[in-house]
Design a protein around this motif. Sequence first.
Motif, PDB file in Angstrom:
ATOM      1  N   VAL A   2       0.864  -1.176   0.000  1.00  0.00           N
ATOM      2  CA  VAL A   2       0.000   0.000   0.000  1.00  0.00           C
ATOM      3  C   VAL A   2       0.902   1.229   0.000  1.00  0.00           C
ATOM      4  O   VAL A   2       1.592   1.509   0.987  1.00  0.00           O
ATOM      5  CB  VAL A   2      -0.939   0.031   1.221  1.00  0.00           C
ATOM      6  CG1 VAL A   2      -1.871   1.244   1.122  1.00  0.00           C
ATOM      7  CG2 VAL A   2      -1.744  -1.256   1.311  1.00  0.00           C
ATOM      8  N   LEU A   3       0.904   1.924  -1.111  1.00  0.00           N
ATOM      9  CA  LEU A   3       1.700   3.135  -1.258  1.00  0.00           C
ATOM     10  C   LEU A   3       0.878   4.294  -0.704  1.00  0.00           C
ATOM     11  O   LEU A   3      -0.027   4.810  -1.368  1.00  0.00           O
ATOM     12  CB  LEU A   3       2.037   3.357  -2.732  1.00  0.00           C
ATOM     13  CG  LEU A   3       2.866   4.596  -3.089  1.00  0.00           C
ATOM     14  CD1 LEU A   3       4.234   4.539  -2.418  1.00  0.00           C
ATOM     15  CD2 LEU A   3       3.022   4.715  -4.594  1.00  0.00           C
ATOM     16  N   THR A   4       1.185   4.698   0.513  1.00  0.00           N
ATOM     17  CA  THR A   4       0.387   5.733   1.162  1.00  0.00           C
ATOM     18  C   THR A   4       1.149   6.309   2.339  1.00  0.00           C
ATOM     19  O   THR A   4       2.299   5.959   2.607  1.00  0.00           O
ATOM     20  CB  THR A   4      -0.978   5.170   1.615  1.00  0.00           C
ATOM     21  OG1 THR A   4      -1.823   6.263   1.990  1.00  0.00           O
ATOM     22  CG2 THR A   4      -0.830   4.219   2.790  1.00  0.00           C
ATOM     23  N   TYR A   5       0.484   7.190   3.071  1.00  0.00           N
ATOM     24  CA  TYR A   5       1.072   7.830   4.248  1.00  0.00           C
ATOM     25  C   TYR A   5       0.707   7.034   5.494  1.00  0.00           C
ATOM     26  O   TYR A   5      -0.333   6.377   5.549  1.00  0.00           O
ATOM     27  CB  TYR A   5       0.559   9.267   4.360  1.00  0.00           C
ATOM     28  CG  TYR A   5       0.609  10.003   3.041  1.00  0.00           C
ATOM     29  CD1 TYR A   5       1.808  10.488   2.532  1.00  0.00           C
ATOM     30  CD2 TYR A   5      -0.549  10.191   2.283  1.00  0.00           C
ATOM     31  CE1 TYR A   5       1.856  11.147   1.310  1.00  0.00           C
ATOM     32  CE2 TYR A   5      -0.510  10.850   1.056  1.00  0.00           C
ATOM     33  CZ  TYR A   5       0.699  11.320   0.583  1.00  0.00           C
ATOM     34  OH  TYR A   5       0.750  11.959  -0.631  1.00  0.00           O
ATOM     35  N   GLU A   6       1.562   7.131   6.496  1.00  0.00           N
ATOM     36  CA  GLU A   6       1.345   6.384   7.733  1.00  0.00           C
ATOM     37  C   GLU A   6      -0.021   6.687   8.339  1.00  0.00           C
ATOM     38  O   GLU A   6      -0.734   5.797   8.807  1.00  0.00           O
ATOM     39  CB  GLU A   6       2.444   6.721   8.747  1.00  0.00           C
ATOM     40  CG  GLU A   6       2.360   5.929  10.032  1.00  0.00           C
ATOM     41  CD  GLU A   6       2.644   4.444   9.837  1.00  0.00           C
ATOM     42  OE1 GLU A   6       2.010   3.637  10.554  1.00  0.00           O
ATOM     43  OE2 GLU A   6       3.479   4.097   8.983  1.00  0.00           O
ATOM     44  N   SER A   7      -0.426   7.958   8.323  1.00  0.00           N
ATOM     45  CA  SER A   7      -1.691   8.347   8.946  1.00  0.00           C
ATOM     46  C   SER A   7      -2.890   7.709   8.255  1.00  0.00           C
ATOM     47  O   SER A   7      -3.882   7.362   8.905  1.00  0.00           O
ATOM     48  CB  SER A   7      -1.843   9.873   8.926  1.00  0.00           C
ATOM     49  OG  SER A   7      -1.739  10.359   7.596  1.00  0.00           O
ATOM     50  N   ILE A   8      -2.831   7.560   6.940  1.00  0.00           N
ATOM     51  CA  ILE A   8      -3.924   6.913   6.210  1.00  0.00           C
ATOM     52  C   ILE A   8      -3.872   5.410   6.418  1.00  0.00           C
ATOM     53  O   ILE A   8      -4.898   4.757   6.640  1.00  0.00           O
ATOM     54  CB  ILE A   8      -3.875   7.271   4.713  1.00  0.00           C
ATOM     55  CG1 ILE A   8      -4.188   8.757   4.509  1.00  0.00           C
ATOM     56  CG2 ILE A   8      -4.848   6.400   3.912  1.00  0.00           C
ATOM     57  CD1 ILE A   8      -4.171   9.205   3.064  1.00  0.00           C
ATOM     58  N   PHE A   9      -2.680   4.846   6.354  1.00  0.00           N
ATOM     59  CA  PHE A   9      -2.534   3.397   6.526  1.00  0.00           C
ATOM     60  C   PHE A   9      -3.109   2.946   7.867  1.00  0.00           C
ATOM     61  O   PHE A   9      -3.729   1.880   7.964  1.00  0.00           O
ATOM     62  CB  PHE A   9      -1.057   3.011   6.420  1.00  0.00           C
ATOM     63  CG  PHE A   9      -0.813   1.529   6.397  1.00  0.00           C
ATOM     64  CD1 PHE A   9      -1.130   0.772   5.274  1.00  0.00           C
ATOM     65  CD2 PHE A   9      -0.263   0.880   7.498  1.00  0.00           C
ATOM     66  CE1 PHE A   9      -0.911  -0.600   5.240  1.00  0.00           C
ATOM     67  CE2 PHE A   9      -0.035  -0.489   7.477  1.00  0.00           C
ATOM     68  CZ  PHE A   9      -0.360  -1.230   6.352  1.00  0.00           C
ATOM     69  N   GLU A  10      -2.925   3.747   8.897  1.00  0.00           N
ATOM     70  CA  GLU A  10      -3.412   3.376  10.226  1.00  0.00           C
ATOM     71  C   GLU A  10      -4.937   3.305  10.290  1.00  0.00           C
ATOM     72  O   GLU A  10      -5.491   2.670  11.188  1.00  0.00           O
ATOM     73  CB  GLU A  10      -2.891   4.363  11.277  1.00  0.00           C
ATOM     74  CG  GLU A  10      -1.413   4.185  11.594  1.00  0.00           C
ATOM     75  CD  GLU A  10      -1.076   2.763  12.028  1.00  0.00           C
ATOM     76  OE1 GLU A  10      -1.777   2.244  12.914  1.00  0.00           O
ATOM     77  OE2 GLU A  10      -0.130   2.173  11.466  1.00  0.00           O
ATOM     78  N   THR A  11      -5.618   3.962   9.369  1.00  0.00           N
ATOM     79  CA  THR A  11      -7.088   3.938   9.386  1.00  0.00           C
ATOM     80  C   THR A  11      -7.663   2.723   8.668  1.00  0.00           C
ATOM     81  O   THR A  11      -8.877   2.493   8.736  1.00  0.00           O
ATOM     82  CB  THR A  11      -7.662   5.209   8.734  1.00  0.00           C
ATOM     83  OG1 THR A  11      -7.349   5.224   7.331  1.00  0.00           O
ATOM     84  CG2 THR A  11      -7.121   6.462   9.394  1.00  0.00           C
ATOM     85  N   ILE A  12      -6.843   1.953   7.968  1.00  0.00           N
ATOM     86  CA  ILE A  12      -7.335   0.749   7.299  1.00  0.00           C
ATOM     87  C   ILE A  12      -7.713  -0.278   8.369  1.00  0.00           C
ATOM     88  O   ILE A  12      -6.884  -0.628   9.209  1.00  0.00           O
ATOM     89  CB  ILE A  12      -6.271   0.167   6.345  1.00  0.00           C
ATOM     90  CG1 ILE A  12      -5.951   1.186   5.244  1.00  0.00           C
ATOM     91  CG2 ILE A  12      -6.755  -1.144   5.731  1.00  0.00           C
ATOM     92  CD1 ILE A  12      -4.829   0.761   4.309  1.00  0.00           C
ATOM     93  N   PRO A  13      -8.943  -0.758   8.376  1.00  0.00           N
ATOM     94  CA  PRO A  13      -9.416  -1.594   9.483  1.00  0.00           C
ATOM     95  C   PRO A  13      -8.804  -2.987   9.549  1.00  0.00           C
ATOM     96  O   PRO A  13      -8.681  -3.562  10.618  1.00  0.00           O
ATOM     97  CB  PRO A  13     -10.927  -1.671   9.242  1.00  0.00           C
ATOM     98  CG  PRO A  13     -11.088  -1.444   7.768  1.00  0.00           C
ATOM     99  CD  PRO A  13     -10.007  -0.474   7.396  1.00  0.00           C
TER     100      PRO A  13
END
Length: 338
Positions: A175-186
Amino acid sequence: MGKLKIAVVTINQPSLTAACNLMPHLHDYDVDVFGKKDLEHNLDHLNLYGKIDEIMQPAWEGYDAIICILAMGAVVRKIAPFLKDKATDPAVIVINLALDKIVPLLSGHLGGANELSDTIASRIDGCVNFVSTATDQTKTLAFEMFAKKNDLEIHNLKELALISNSLLNKKEVEVLTYESIFETIPNKKNLTRVDKQSSELCVNITPFDSPLLTFKPKVFLGMGCNRDTSFEDIEKAFLSFLESNKLIIEQIENIASFEAKADEKGLLEFATKYNFDIKFYNESEINNLEGKFSPSASTKFFGLKGVAEPSSVLISKYKELIINKEVYDKKITIAAAV
């Protein structure tokens, strides 16, 4: 968003009677029932039709969901000519006469058929929702549902099947993304966050274009300017910022600045033209924000950590700075966050 608009399609007296029994469970939706004339019902209004082919296309084009109380095979044949893609097709649901078995037939995720079926089943005692999507049955992450719930714009949807099947087969997906967004993935099982793609099994969750399956979050801008900076100069800087960072106006959700800029005519005119509900933050809000920011002249003049960068973070959804401030004509600063 307004109420979900639902068409309930019936074919004979038993199915119309079932529709009448179903209606109390759809009280919070905008519902139209379609049926044939000379049949008994207790509805305030019944939309009459002669042949079912007359109503399928208007229902397909004019409603968010179609609930069919008729044979599933007939439903499949009647909707077949209108099928386009999962991003635009309406939800199609089939329910039996006894209202104790419900099947989300089409557009289970993006169209909302699974969710609507779940809601209906929960409201009718003994009703069983037969969900056929594999991700739901195995409790595997469905990226399109994550995107829908988080208002992420979907691109390259054709790549979704490869990603979903890979997760179902327990393969690792980047997942190419930011840490803050990745943490919201359930459900992060078999997911690895990366800053650079190294596998074909990769999902992009950033505001930037990619050939990958991409989910774009909204972008929030922080803006600073010298006293009496004109609207024209601010707009020119804004458009240059978008062009240089390969963003488009529709991606910008809102803008923010320091409270000392709340009376800047050029900035207010700019916000009005582009329909931004500009937010202004005070010294305490900015200086209490954690994180390092680029050196700023505002430290000297206002005792602030900065204007553009911290303002963009404060107004953003995920509180993640993604583009450091850029300076235009030595009087305008713009930064971006998600």
